[in-house]
Design an enzyme around this catalytic site. Structure first.
Site, PDB file in Angstrom:
ATOM      1  CE  LYS A 173      -4.210  -1.899   0.543  1.00 38.30           C
ATOM      2  NZ  LYS A 173      -5.379  -1.642  -0.313  1.00 38.30           N
ATOM      3  CE  LYS A 272     -10.743  -5.365  -3.751  1.00 29.98           C
ATOM      4  NZ  LYS A 272     -10.452  -4.081  -3.081  1.00 29.98           N
TER       5      LYS A 272
HETATM    6 MG    MG Z   1      -7.166  -2.080  -4.223  1.00 24.04          MG
END
Ligand code: MG
Length: 381
Positions: A173, A272
């Site tokens: 991240k 997702k």
């Molecule tokens: Mg992502």
């Protein structure tokens, strides 16, 4: 019972559950220590008695990934989606999302109930969810996500631990100020490992020089560099980069995927079911990308074993050619809610559960202990 026969859902229970995280998960939006989310249990009659299907709304603590939270999913499921499903005979799980299309947004709430219907449908047919979806792999490659750490030493320890576990790709991240230097430290320490970054929309088109600095590290992808609604910005940035841009937050519907591919906003899509409103729309994006020659992989939203079992089944489809964020929930939850637990093999793959439906069972003792509130709905006049 024939799989062609309509499925009539007789009871739905919506649960708000709270699980404990092993460690705070830190992203550009803050740290998350407790995992509150929504589980949906749908019941219908089968030839040998009652069948139960499970789904999950992997809502996060803040409406920052998308617009949803536990409170919104609770409201939308209990007040709109569940009543609709209880009065609608289901002819095909692929069409549930079409019924839900009368309501705008709230994809995770929709995915929870839609996922429970898929699980029920597969169990009634005596199939695993993988078989019902048409998936072929018996195990799926998993990548690891490493959140923003206190310092570089902590980051390198995390990466080392994930590599030792066998993960097939490491995703860092990043956000402004914690980007190229972080990637350089990992490259210097671990060399040519499969490495990617995810910015969760933290940059702007004007930050192109920062993204060009990231472009020099041979990353597998730069995920969601710009805000979710900036399709044109992503196209402009992608044109300047060698590294493929992967879109996550941007693709909330199959229509967004079509536009993004046409505009060149990215070359890879993270699928997702929670973000897209269920497995039906996820299949549609998979098929679109496959036709366009764009790789897809399955993302994660810190699901319990319920949501993750759905994702693992989805990731067995042939277009899922890149490792997914499919780490077993035991990696980030102190204790999962399903049995048998999902696991990671030594080569960094998650074996696909082979039992009927999602192939894992919700432990009633855990469910009782973790439930914050529940709402029971029954079909009837
Ligand atoms: Mg992502």
């Amino acid at each position: 019972m024939s799989t062609q026969e309509p499925l009539q859902i007789e009871q739905v229970v919506v649960y708000h559950v709270r699980l404990e995280m092993r460690a705070p998960f830190v992203t550009a939006w803050g740290a998350q220590r407790e995992r509150d989310l929504i589980l949906v249990e749908a019941a219908a009659s089968g030839s040998d008695g009652q069948l139960i299907g499970w789904g999950e709304a992997p809502v996060l603590a803040q409406p920052a990934y998308n617009e949803e939270t536990v409170a919104t999913a609770w409201h939308i499921l209990n007040d709109f989606l569940v009543p609709l499903v209880l009065r609608t005979p289901i002819m095909d799980p692929r069409t549930v999302h079409e019924h839900f299309a009368v309501f705008h947004g709230h994809s995770m709430a929709k995915a929870a109930l839609e996922g429970a219907v898929w699980d029920l449908w597969a169990k009634r047919a005596g199939l695993s969810l993988r078989e019902l979806l048409g998936g072929t792999s018996l195990r799926v490659p998993a990548g690891a996500v490493v959140g923003i750490q206190e310092d570089t030493a902590a980051l390198l320890r995390q990466v080392e631990a994930k590599l030792a576990r066998g993960y097939r790709r490491i995703k860092l991240k990043v956000h402004p100020g914690r980007d190229a230097a972080v990637v350089k430290a990992v490259r210097d320490a671990f060399g040519d490992i499969p490495l990617a970054v995810d910015a969760n929309g933290a940059y702007r088109v004007e930050d192109l020089p920062v993204l060009q600095a990231l472009d020099r590290f041979g990353l597998e992808m730069i995920e969601q560099p710009l805000p979710w609604d900036d399709l044109l910005g992503h196209a402009r940035v992608q044109a300047e980069l060698t590294t493929p841009i992967c879109l996550d937050e941007t693709v909330a519907t199959p229509g967004h995927a079509r536009q993004a591919l046409a505009l060149g906003s990215g070359r890879v899509i993270n699928i997702k079911p929670g973000r897209l409103g269920g497995l039906g729309p996820a299949l549609a994006v998979h098929d679109l990308c496959r036709a366009a020659g764009a790789p897809v992989w399955c993302g994660g939203l810190l699901e319990t074993g319920v949501g993750r079992a759905h994702n693992v089944a989805l990731a067995t489809l042939p277009g899922f050619t890149w490792p997914g964020d499919l780490a077993p929930p035991g990696e980030y939850l102190v204790e999962d809610i399903v049995e048998p637990p999902l696991v990671l093999d030594r080569e960094g793959y998650v074996p696909v559960p082979q039992g009927p439906g999602i192939g894992v069972t919700v432990r009633r003792d855990r469910l009782e202990a973790l439930t914050v509130r529940r709402h029971v709905h029954r079909a009837g006049p």
